[in-house]
Design a protein around this motif. Structure first.
Motif, PDB file in Angstrom:
ATOM      1  N   SER A  55       0.825  -1.198   0.000  1.00 49.53           N
ATOM      2  CA  SER A  55       0.000   0.000   0.000  1.00 49.53           C
ATOM      3  C   SER A  55       0.857   1.244   0.000  1.00 49.53           C
ATOM      4  CB  SER A  55      -0.937   0.001   1.203  1.00 49.53           C
ATOM      5  OG  SER A  55      -0.197   0.036   2.404  1.00 49.53           O
ATOM      6  N   CYS A  56       0.238   2.333  -0.398  1.00 50.30           N
ATOM      7  CA  CYS A  56       0.930   3.610  -0.487  1.00 50.30           C
ATOM      8  C   CYS A  56       0.036   4.652   0.181  1.00 50.30           C
ATOM      9  CB  CYS A  56       1.186   3.965  -1.940  1.00 50.30           C
ATOM     10  SG  CYS A  56       1.881   5.604  -2.217  1.00 50.30           S
ATOM     11  N   ALA A  57       0.559   5.298   1.201  1.00 44.37           N
ATOM     12  CA  ALA A  57      -0.174   6.345   1.907  1.00 44.37           C
ATOM     13  C   ALA A  57       0.330   7.698   1.441  1.00 44.37           C
ATOM     14  CB  ALA A  57       0.015   6.200   3.408  1.00 44.37           C
ATOM     15  N   ALA A 110      -6.010  -0.491  -6.724  1.00 42.76           N
ATOM     16  CA  ALA A 110      -7.233   0.167  -6.269  1.00 42.76           C
ATOM     17  C   ALA A 110      -6.845   1.370  -5.423  1.00 42.76           C
ATOM     18  CB  ALA A 110      -8.094  -0.797  -5.454  1.00 42.76           C
ATOM     19  N   ARG A 111      -7.749   2.323  -5.330  1.00 42.93           N
ATOM     20  CA  ARG A 111      -7.469   3.507  -4.520  1.00 42.93           C
ATOM     21  C   ARG A 111      -8.674   3.839  -3.659  1.00 42.93           C
ATOM     22  NH1 ARG A 111      -5.882   8.194  -8.288  1.00 42.93           N
ATOM     23  NH2 ARG A 111      -5.950   9.414  -6.349  1.00 42.93           N
ATOM     24  N   ASP A 112      -8.381   4.467  -2.531  1.00 45.78           N
ATOM     25  CA  ASP A 112      -9.418   4.946  -1.630  1.00 45.78           C
ATOM     26  C   ASP A 112      -9.137   6.431  -1.410  1.00 45.78           C
ATOM     27  OD1 ASP A 112     -11.066   5.663   0.484  1.00 45.78           O
ATOM     28  OD2 ASP A 112     -10.864   3.749   1.484  1.00 45.78           O
ATOM     29  N   ASN A 113      -9.867   7.269  -2.108  1.00 42.86           N
ATOM     30  CA  ASN A 113      -9.601   8.709  -2.029  1.00 42.86           C
ATOM     31  C   ASN A 113      -9.982   9.293  -0.667  1.00 42.86           C
ATOM     32  OD1 ASN A 113      -8.516   8.776  -4.585  1.00 42.86           O
ATOM     33  ND2 ASN A 113     -10.351   9.609  -5.561  1.00 42.86           N
ATOM     34  N   VAL A 143      -3.446   4.039  -1.981  1.00 46.88           N
ATOM     35  CA  VAL A 143      -3.553   3.214  -3.175  1.00 46.88           C
ATOM     36  C   VAL A 143      -2.932   1.868  -2.847  1.00 46.88           C
ATOM     37  CG1 VAL A 143      -1.410   4.142  -4.162  1.00 46.88           C
ATOM     38  CG2 VAL A 143      -3.103   3.053  -5.650  1.00 46.88           C
ATOM     39  N   LEU A 144      -3.609   0.817  -3.272  1.00 46.82           N
ATOM     40  CA  LEU A 144      -3.242  -0.551  -2.915  1.00 46.82           C
ATOM     41  C   LEU A 144      -2.875  -1.329  -4.169  1.00 46.82           C
ATOM     42  CD1 LEU A 144      -3.359  -2.668  -0.498  1.00 46.82           C
ATOM     43  CD2 LEU A 144      -5.589  -3.261  -1.431  1.00 46.82           C
ATOM     44  N   CYS A 155       5.658   3.529  -5.411  1.00 40.27           N
ATOM     45  CA  CYS A 155       4.416   4.235  -5.649  1.00 40.27           C
ATOM     46  C   CYS A 155       4.751   5.578  -6.292  1.00 40.27           C
ATOM     47  CB  CYS A 155       3.719   4.440  -4.297  1.00 40.27           C
ATOM     48  SG  CYS A 155       2.246   5.429  -4.321  1.00 40.27           S
ATOM     49  N   ALA A 156       3.920   6.016  -7.227  1.00 39.33           N
ATOM     50  CA  ALA A 156       4.166   7.281  -7.913  1.00 39.33           C
ATOM     51  C   ALA A 156       2.870   8.059  -8.078  1.00 39.33           C
ATOM     52  CB  ALA A 156       4.803   7.025  -9.269  1.00 39.33           C
TER      53      ALA A 156
END
Length: 125
Positions: free
Chosen positions: A21-23, A71-74, A79-80, A96-97
């Motif tokens: 995941s990317c925070a 997938a992303r959760d705005n 983003v996962l 992650c970019a």
């Protein structure tokens, strides 16, 4: 500007699943098209998956299509990348970019302005 922090990498066996995941922090997350890239030792950084700002459109590298899901959760600014049926050739540092200039999804590393520090994924045979 946005700061990106990846997490979730590790050592798994071939055939296993793993998610990274990317925070994101900083500017409003929903303005950024997001992507995942990876870099194995001695190789160039390559595209893995990308997702548009809204999350409605995704793109995948042929090598991961059908096995990986982005997938992303705005609302959560994350983003996962869900990785299934992992292979030894998936071993790499995963990055992650983000970029706010385009709707996305963006498949070229040259189109991204912001990068995380990377997380190691190792798949043993």
């Amino acid at each position: 500007q946005v700061q990106l922090v990846e997490s979730g990498g590790g050592l798994v066996q071939a055939g296993d699943s793993l998610s990274v995941s990317c925070a994101a922090s900083g500017r409003t997350f929903s303005v950024y098209a997001m992507g995942w890239f990876r870099q194995a030792p001695g190789k160039e950084r390559e595209f893995v998956a990308a997702i548009s700002r809204t999350g409605r459109t995704t793109r995948y590298a042929d090598s991961v299509k059908g096995r990986f899901t982005i997938a992303r959760d705005n609302a959560e600014n994350t983003v996962l990348l869900q990785m299934n049926s992992l292979k030894p050739e998936d071993t790499a540092v995963y990055y992650c970019a983000a970029d706010s200039r385009w709707l996305g999804p963006l498949m070229s590393r040259h189109e991204y302005s912001y990068w995380g520090q990377g997380t190691q994924v190792t798949v043993s045979s």
